[in-house]
Design a protein around this motif. Sequence first.
Motif, PDB file in Angstrom:
ATOM      1  N   VAL A  67       0.753  -1.172   0.135  1.00 30.36           N
ATOM      2  CA  VAL A  67      -0.086   0.126   0.024  1.00 30.36           C
ATOM      3  C   VAL A  67       0.966   1.095  -0.083  1.00 30.36           C
ATOM      4  O   VAL A  67       0.427   2.286  -0.679  1.00 30.36           O
ATOM      5  N   ARG A  96      -7.702   1.708   1.771  1.00 30.73           N
ATOM      6  CA  ARG A  96      -6.345   1.668   2.155  1.00 30.73           C
ATOM      7  C   ARG A  96      -5.478   2.509   1.804  1.00 30.73           C
ATOM      8  O   ARG A  96      -4.613   3.005   2.673  1.00 30.73           O
ATOM      9  N   VAL A 183      -1.215  -6.426   0.027  1.00 30.61           N
ATOM     10  CA  VAL A 183      -2.199  -5.294   0.371  1.00 30.61           C
ATOM     11  C   VAL A 183      -3.193  -5.828   1.697  1.00 30.61           C
ATOM     12  O   VAL A 183      -3.570  -5.229   2.601  1.00 30.61           O
TER      13      VAL A 183
END
Length: 253
Positions: A67, A96, A183
Amino acid sequence: MVKKIDGISVNYIDEGKGDAVLLLHGWGANITLFDGIVKTLVSGHRVIALDMPGFGKTPEPPVPWCVDDYVDFLIRFLDELQLTEFSVIVHSFGGRVLFKMNAREGLPYVIRKAVLIDSAGILPKKTWKQRCSLRIYKAARTVMSTKILHFLYPDAVEDMRRKRGSADYNNATPLMRATLVKVVNEDLEPLISKINCPTLLIWGDADTATPIADARRMEELIKDAGLVVCEGAGHYSFLEQPAKVHGALLSFL
């Protein structure tokens, strides 16, 4: 429109005039899914949306990203547009990126308002059954990866992965599968309370990917937040109930 950032040709749109609104799409999606939102907002706002690397018409990153890598890339993209302040609308994976970006110190711009639509970010707690299943899978994968068994059954490990994997995982390329693993295994709940701007949560109460319980938890964590529930809608509430979602966006922004 196309803009090259770090050697990656980014597909994006930059339409309309007025207060800027940035759109961040979910995993496996692209900016075309935001067509309805763009058409709704563009008459009174400057609307910016990009296909993040690995999605839509933007090529994959050179290596599997986490991320933070997406945040670094997005910051460089925003620097190219010379934005000083904007509101942001995110869906799923886009949440995110927002939570991580917002937690960075010294950002050169201000996030005025945030809209979280069926946002990801809270790591689901695994049940006892799920934990046992994961242990069994890892043990079987180790055994089947041995030299002899791999020679006898070369597709066994991949078949096991395919049976366990989500649709997002199975539909992705090998590089993006590795990115997805990085992620989804990060719990961003500790960062959610750092959102200090007025925030609107829009959620489908039939969402199984990011359940409505996540929305209620985010509403608790964010100081100035309100929740709009789309009854009967799933993970893509903005596509399933566009009139309700578009009305909420116009009112909030």
